[in-house]
Motif scaffolding. Structure first.
Motif, PDB file in Angstrom:
ATOM      1  N   ARG A 164       0.884  -1.003  -0.143  1.00 13.67           N
ATOM      2  CA  ARG A 164      -0.049  -0.010  -0.041  1.00 13.67           C
ATOM      3  C   ARG A 164       0.972   1.182   0.052  1.00 13.67           C
ATOM      4  NH1 ARG A 164      -5.364  -0.384  -1.015  1.00 13.67           N
ATOM      5  NH2 ARG A 164      -6.097  -2.326  -0.525  1.00 13.67           N
ATOM      6  N   GLU A 165       0.488   2.282  -0.855  1.00 12.39           N
ATOM      7  CA  GLU A 165       1.083   3.353  -0.893  1.00 12.39           C
ATOM      8  C   GLU A 165       0.116   4.400  -0.602  1.00 12.39           C
ATOM      9  OE1 GLU A 165       3.557   3.707  -4.073  1.00 12.39           O
ATOM     10  OE2 GLU A 165       4.463   1.941  -3.956  1.00 12.39           O
ATOM     11  N   THR A 166       0.440   5.599  -0.351  1.00  7.05           N
ATOM     12  CA  THR A 166      -0.535   6.889  -0.445  1.00  7.05           C
ATOM     13  C   THR A 166      -0.283   7.548  -1.662  1.00  7.05           C
ATOM     14  OG1 THR A 166       1.305   8.135   0.678  1.00  7.05           O
ATOM     15  CG2 THR A 166      -0.383   7.453   1.969  1.00  7.05           C
ATOM     16  N   THR A 167      -1.450   8.004  -2.251  1.00  2.00           N
ATOM     17  CA  THR A 167      -1.402   8.496  -3.503  1.00  2.00           C
ATOM     18  C   THR A 167      -1.607   9.919  -3.620  1.00  2.00           C
ATOM     19  OG1 THR A 167      -3.613   7.949  -3.878  1.00  2.00           O
ATOM     20  CG2 THR A 167      -2.331   6.595  -4.653  1.00  2.00           C
TER      21      THR A 167
ATOM     22  N   GLN B 296      -5.711   5.745  -7.993  1.00  2.00           N
ATOM     23  CA  GLN B 296      -5.569   4.415  -7.321  1.00  2.00           C
ATOM     24  C   GLN B 296      -4.482   3.567  -7.626  1.00  2.00           C
ATOM     25  OE1 GLN B 296      -9.606   2.962  -7.094  1.00  2.00           O
ATOM     26  NE2 GLN B 296      -9.932   4.851  -8.097  1.00  2.00           N
TER      27      GLN B 296
ATOM     28  N   ARG C 178      -1.378   3.172  -8.143  1.00  2.00           N
ATOM     29  CA  ARG C 178      -0.207   3.363  -7.294  1.00  2.00           C
ATOM     30  C   ARG C 178      -0.365   2.506  -6.279  1.00  2.00           C
ATOM     31  NH1 ARG C 178       3.484   3.840 -11.042  1.00  2.00           N
ATOM     32  NH2 ARG C 178       3.232   5.716 -12.496  1.00  2.00           N
ATOM     33  N   ARG C 179      -1.479   2.109  -5.688  1.00  2.00           N
ATOM     34  CA  ARG C 179      -1.497   1.261  -4.630  1.00  2.00           C
ATOM     35  C   ARG C 179      -1.153  -0.348  -4.810  1.00  2.00           C
ATOM     36  NH1 ARG C 179      -7.166   2.398  -1.862  1.00  2.00           N
ATOM     37  NH2 ARG C 179      -7.759   1.079  -3.644  1.00  2.00           N
TER      38      ARG C 179
ATOM     39  N   HIS D   8      -6.153  -8.621  -4.404  1.00  2.00           N
ATOM     40  CA  HIS D   8      -7.123  -7.621  -5.091  1.00  2.00           C
ATOM     41  C   HIS D   8      -8.024  -8.425  -6.081  1.00  2.00           C
ATOM     42  CE1 HIS D   8      -5.455  -4.065  -3.244  1.00  2.00           C
ATOM     43  NE2 HIS D   8      -4.153  -4.577  -3.662  1.00  2.00           N
TER      44      HIS D   8
ATOM     45  N   ASP E 100      -7.792  -1.708  -8.350  1.00  5.83           N
ATOM     46  CA  ASP E 100      -6.660  -2.551  -7.825  1.00  5.83           C
ATOM     47  C   ASP E 100      -6.720  -3.710  -8.128  1.00  5.83           C
ATOM     48  OD1 ASP E 100      -5.948  -0.209  -6.388  1.00  5.83           O
ATOM     49  OD2 ASP E 100      -6.524  -1.049  -4.555  1.00  5.83           O
TER      50      ASP E 100
END
Ligand code: ATP
Ligand code: MN
Ligand code: MN
Length: 298
Positions: A4-7, A14, A16-17, A84, A106
């Motif tokens: 998980r990364e913050t975007t 989304q 990039r998560r 996912h 995702d």
């Protein structure tokens, strides 16, 4: 593995998560399309492709090293698949291995991570496995068939679907042909939908035997178009609108307006490379797809 990364970016929200391993792997080497490039394509078309792939059992054409390497169709969930990607159980096959679905972007990027270059949904949702919500008539030109004849075939399928009270939409297959798709209110069962699709194909073959065939076995395909109705049985799939094809050129199956059908737009005209420009420049020719659904009449 998934992290998980913050975007912060709004252009690639989304996606990039989901971390992609080997983002630079070339999936379409001639076209220079990488795994990351495929993820970017899907993020760009997400609002358009979502209605055709979310919440449906999916078959995937997976090509771990890209289109020049080995490819396999995968229908079942597998060990180690992205969290996912959602396993779904066919209510008519409780003992069987779970099938594959996604719920969100995702999930789609999870499919990219799994090297799913093509996405082939059922014509029914996992909310209602036994009542298809679309009919797909697949037009497969044999050798030596002009594109103009394929267009005529699509228009005739359209006429026959509309005569039955259905709405008809057309897309390129991204391969050799066209797909004519009718949205259904999910009321009729598979048997009735299959019977109807078969009757359309057999009607065309009976009325124009020099132009159309309705069975693969009739192997008289040269110069004729197979009206392939077999996409319309339980468990069968057809490539999703907007799905890329794992073939040279990186074509996608692109929804068209009927007026667009013509010599300029061949079956593989739209590609991973040029689709985002088209989508930005042109309205959605399938905007009314879902609102046009009606139940199949008995
Ligand atoms: P084309 O225009 O080249 O015919 P297409 O996607 O319509 O492209 P078809 O060969 O007509 O290709 O197949 C129709 C559909 O049948 C595919 O989109 C796919 O969903 C399904 N299909 C084809 N081959 C397989 C396979 N080996 N396993 C599972 N499903 C398949
Ligand atoms: Mn086809
Ligand atoms: Mn076919």
């Amino acid at each position: 593995m998934v992290a998980r990364e913050t975007t912060t970016a709004t252009s690639r929200p989304q996606r990039r998560r989901v971390t992609l391993t080997h983002p630079d792997r070339l999936y379409w080497p001639e076209e220079g399309i990488t795994k990351e490039g495929l993820a970017d394509y899907h993020a760009a078309v997400w609002p358009r492709i979502a209605p055709f792939i979310v919440g449906r059992p999916l078959a995937l054409l997976r090509c771990p090293t890209g289109i020049t390497g080995p490819a396999f169709f995968q229908k079942h969930a597998w060990k180690g698949m992205s969290r996912h990607i959602v396993p779904v159980h066919d209510p008519r096959d409780k003992q069987g291995a779970p099938l594959i679905a996604i719920e969100d972007l995702d999930g789609l990027i999870g499919l990219v991570q799994s090297a799913a270059l093509e996405i082939h949904p059922w014509g029914a949702t996992a909310a209602d496995w036994d009542h298809p919500d679309m009919i797909t008539m697949d037009l497969d030109p044999g050798e030596g068939v002009d594109w103009a004849a394929v267009i005529e075939a699509a228009q005739e399928v359209r006429r026959r679907l509309e005569d039955a009270g259905l709405a008809a939409f057309v897309k390129t297959s991204g391969g050799k042909g066209l797909h004519v798709v009718a949205p259904l209110k999910p009321r009729a069962g598979w048997a009735a939908v299959r019977r109807f699709a078969r009757a359309v194909a057999e009607g065309m073959a009976a009325d124009s035997p020099d132009r159309y065939v309705s069975t693969i076995a009739k192997a008289k395909r040269r110069g004729r178009i197979l009206i392939d109705w077999l996409r319309n049985q339980r468990g069968a799939t057809a490539v999703a609108a907007y799905s890329p094809r794992a073939r040279p050129g990186a074509a996608v199956s692109m929804p068209l307006a009927w007026e667009e059908l013509g010599p300029e737009i061949g079956p593989a005209h739209f590609t991973v490379a040029n689709a985002p420009t088209r989508l930005a420049a042109t309205g959605d020719p399938w905007q009314d797809f879902r609102s046009a659904e009606v139940p199949l009449r008995a």
